[in-house]
Design a protein around this motif. Sequence first.
Motif, PDB file in Angstrom:
ATOM      1  N   GLU A 109      70.112  17.520  43.744  1.00 29.35           N
ATOM      2  CA  GLU A 109      70.782  16.475  44.523  1.00 29.35           C
ATOM      3  C   GLU A 109      69.975  16.104  45.760  1.00 29.35           C
ATOM      4  N   HIS A 128      77.309  14.470  31.592  1.00 30.33           N
ATOM      5  CA  HIS A 128      76.587  15.285  32.576  1.00 30.33           C
ATOM      6  C   HIS A 128      75.225  14.654  32.827  1.00 30.33           C
ATOM      7  N   LYS A 129      74.739  14.749  34.072  1.00 21.77           N
ATOM      8  CA  LYS A 129      73.476  14.088  34.415  1.00 21.77           C
ATOM      9  C   LYS A 129      72.304  14.628  33.601  1.00 21.77           C
ATOM     10  N   GLU A 178      67.118  13.922  44.671  1.00 22.06           N
ATOM     11  CA  GLU A 178      67.620  12.586  44.320  1.00 22.06           C
ATOM     12  C   GLU A 178      67.856  11.750  45.578  1.00 22.06           C
ATOM     13  N   ASP A 229      65.225   3.896  38.801  1.00 22.97           N
ATOM     14  CA  ASP A 229      65.329   3.764  37.344  1.00 22.97           C
ATOM     15  C   ASP A 229      64.112   3.028  36.789  1.00 22.97           C
ATOM     16  N   VAL A 258      72.361  12.812  30.250  1.00 21.54           N
ATOM     17  CA  VAL A 258      71.870  11.444  30.440  1.00 21.54           C
ATOM     18  C   VAL A 258      70.347  11.456  30.574  1.00 21.54           C
ATOM     19  N   HIS A 259      69.826  12.395  31.352  1.00 16.03           N
ATOM     20  CA  HIS A 259      68.378  12.490  31.555  1.00 16.03           C
ATOM     21  C   HIS A 259      67.661  12.772  30.234  1.00 16.03           C
TER      22      HIS A 259
END
Length: 124
Positions: free
Chosen positions: A74, A3-4, A77, A88, A7-8
């Motif tokens: 979203e 899941h994002k 982003e 990144d 990851v974050h």
Amino acid sequence: MPHKVDVHVGQKIRQRRWLTGMTQQRLAELVGIKFQQIQKYETGANRVSASRLWDIADALDVNVSFFFDGIKTEEEEARAHAETVPADLLGDKEAMDLIRSYYSIPEDQRRRLFELARVLSDVA
């Protein structure tokens, strides 16, 4: 697929650990787990439980909320991809070296350097 948010959070753990100069092994020792688990957290392969995140925040001397700072919707982003700063940036070793060097400068000099950078960026 991770899941994002996982990851974050993992990226924020890695970022803070790296900025403090702490190894995965040392963080694992402070938290009471194996370093391989830290690796899995940092990649987002494993989710970090609330109590473990609390322990990691304590070991890294940050508030738990630090790990959620910067999470974007979203729509946000999509807008970020249109900006000139790489998405990144924290994954860029050169940028992280610059940040680490910046924070090693005494605070009064750091403030002057910051103001100089702001002026130069306005000119460019």
